[in-house]
Design an enzyme around this catalytic site. Sequence first.
Site, short mmCIF file in Angstrom:
data_model
loop_
_atom_site.label_atom_id
_atom_site.label_comp_id
_atom_site.label_asym_id
_atom_site.label_seq_id
_atom_site.Cartn_x
_atom_site.Cartn_y
_atom_site.Cartn_z
N GLY A 26 3.74 8.65 35.51
CA GLY A 26 2.90 7.81 36.34
C GLY A 26 1.46 8.25 36.24
N MET A 28 -0.21 10.00 38.21
CA MET A 28 -0.44 11.36 38.66
C MET A 28 0.22 12.40 37.76
SD MET A 28 -0.26 11.11 42.79
CE MET A 28 -1.27 9.96 43.69
N GLY A 29 0.73 12.01 36.63
CA GLY A 29 1.32 12.97 35.71
C GLY A 29 2.74 12.60 35.35
N VAL A 31 7.02 13.84 35.33
CA VAL A 31 8.06 14.65 35.93
C VAL A 31 9.12 14.92 34.87
CG1 VAL A 31 9.83 14.80 37.71
CG2 VAL A 31 7.65 13.68 38.21
N LYS A 46 6.58 18.84 38.00
CA LYS A 46 5.52 17.84 38.01
C LYS A 46 4.38 18.38 37.16
CE LYS A 46 3.55 14.15 40.20
NZ LYS A 46 4.17 12.87 40.56
N ASP A 146 -0.63 8.79 49.88
CA ASP A 146 0.00 7.88 48.91
C ASP A 146 1.45 7.62 49.29
OD1 ASP A 146 0.04 6.22 46.72
OD2 ASP A 146 0.49 7.81 45.29
#
Length: 813
Positions: A26, A28-29, A31, A46, A146
């Site tokens: 995503g 944000m990075g 997983v 993460k 978020d």
Amino acid sequence: MLSQQSMDWQGRMLGRYRLLQLVGRGAMGEVWQAEDSQLRRQVAIKVLPRVLAGDVHYLNAFAYEARTAAALEHPHILPIHDFGKVQTAPDEVTTYLIMPLIQSGSLNQRIRSAHGLLPVAESLHYLKQAAQAIDYAHSRQVLHRDIKPANMLLQQQWLFITDFGISKLLSSVTYRSQTHAGAGTPEYMAPEQAQGHAVAASDRYSLAILAYQLFTGALPFRGDTPYATMMMQMTSPLPPARNFNATIPQMVADILAQGLAKRPEERPPTCLDFITALERGWRDGQQAAPDPDATLLAPWSKRSYANVPQLPFPEPNFSQYGTQMAHGPVLPSTPLSSSPAALSPYMRPLPVTPSPYPQHASNYQRNQPAFLSSSNSQTLTVVDQQPESLPAAEPKQQKVGRRAIVLGGAATAAAVAIAGGAFLLPTFLSKPAPAPKPVTKVVSGPQKLIPGIPLLALTGHSNDVTNVVWNPNGRYLASAGRDTRVMLWDIEHYLKQQSGGFQTISAPARAWKFANEIVESHVGWSRDGQTLGVTDLITTKVHLLDVFSKSNTPQEYIDTGLADPISAPQYDYLAWSPVNNTFVTSVTFSNKLTLWQQNKTDAPVKTLNYNQPDKDVPAGLEYVRWSFDGSFIAGIPANFGIVIWQVKTGQVVQEISLPVRTKQHAILLERSDLKYSPNDPYKLATTDIDIVTVYNTRNKNLLLSLGTDDQEALTLPKDNPLGWVPQVGSISWSPNGRYIAGSYGRSNKVYIWDTRDKNPNKSRDGIQLQSLLFGKNNGHSATILDLAWSPDGHYIATASFDKTIIIWKVDAV
């Protein structure tokens, strides 16, 4: 931030973790499923976007946010086990977070796979769990920023919220030239957050968007671009929920509209208030009788739903707590918690969440000691005292680190921008107190033990009081709590001013404000009674306060050899040597203790290590204590035994395994405690779930097992999904070494055992019962968090969830 172009991490190592396969990607990075090469278990990693190796601002922010998130312990917040960074290019680093591996998918996937709306009961079930987690984080002054279904993982029907702090981290000033992605998700973003002003009500708005989506199958605001969506959040009216789902009761539609009000102050005051109102709306629906108060009361008014029964579907109901065993469904990669942020489940509810643990008696007033309503009590407000005398010596040389300190009066607060945000610093609120007399040998008591008589109530704290520590001289008492304040109380002065009866003291002689809350056993006096040591949560420094000097600047201790914010240790439990100017601290998520010499601020003088035999249990040491002669230090490791070091050699000389007290494989345990006898370096008392055990460490034998038959302490809550068991809280030896005082998790009483009683009352299983208990009707209105016997044995100080400290007289002499 550098390009977010994906790297191939397959098979590579991040620290001790080998990445196995990509789980998701995503803004944000990424997983990844990974294996911990030391503990041989599966975890989730993460992996955040790469940054420049010289970006000190980001690295400080990352370390701070990771520690903040790791300090959140709640059954519906996915815990952070570890974090770190790795060099991925000569001028680049990648940071990462380690979490439990949840493989059952997210709430977002559950919504998409439903082929229609989820059942209302299931939706409310998930919303209730999310509300409890968000309200808990808000009570710890942490925003998510978020909230959305993709950040809610499911295991069976248990929900975990992920990514606390990540949105703030990736939306800090370093990245404002990039996209909006790190600042939240436009479809779930509150109007004020879209304008850069996130507040607690912003998270509540996001939860209301989720509720709207679950009940209607649609998102209320969705434009062609992220910018268009945010503009709709700020300016467009809310489409009525019944336009998408005509079966929604009008009451529910109205509550959703209130939750999505454009102005933050017009939304429900808490997430749980919002969800409880939705539950009532769905239950009552359009069949509810007209309510004459309807135009006067918000749906979450206590008058509006005070007597509403719960919906008939399973729903966890938790208060603020920490777990010492895996909570919720068993997580294969969830460690036993050793975090100092462990918060109590059993003594009072969250400010916003109904607790499974009821009030002690129906006549108690919430968050107010029962005795404060007595007509016999008198109130005395003590203002800051001018110092009667000050030490002749000049104030000690102080070393101040990067924190800027603003000095001033009671209203002064210091703030500094660091690690991506502003936070409060140690702020000193009042003048120096009179210096104590030199510590002298006193006659140890109590000489004639009596049930406690309450003399003083100290009411200066605004949140749970977690520490009470007597000055070795006996004149002063230091307290600290989750309101981030340390306070100094002049007990001798208050008692001299007492004209008879009971007094309430509302202002301390002196106070300091720190950046973070202060939990149990994080405050201690030096041997000479001149200095207070303090460790607050999350930070990487130890603070020493020269309490009786004119200086308001703390001495800060930090290991400068580990200045990298990622590797810098976080210090937890603190204890002073009783024989010299040395103090010891434990290190978070580590099986080592650090010994510091006063005035040597840049590094510890010695490290004590423990080689834990059970590698499946995570590292962590708690409640470190010195023997009275300074020869030994004891601590509680994560496997709940006892480890004892000889200070001179630095070697572990003994490990003690505690008796098994329950057949349950997982329990909810608030805290442990251990205390050395004040006159025998080989006698050690420790809590073991529901009893206190006393050991002779020289002969390695169990001397006493102390417990209670008090049903208030032993009764389980009616709703007990996490396996809470009766348990002892804090313990304290009397100065003469004869008595042990303690508290229990569901009781507001003080329990005292006579360790020299030759013919004590015992339970059926041979446990010695208390000799004395007091405090039910004239004490705290919530459970006692900490207690301490005064150096002369005449008094006991107790601290409670009711924000109050009580001074009890327990010696008739």
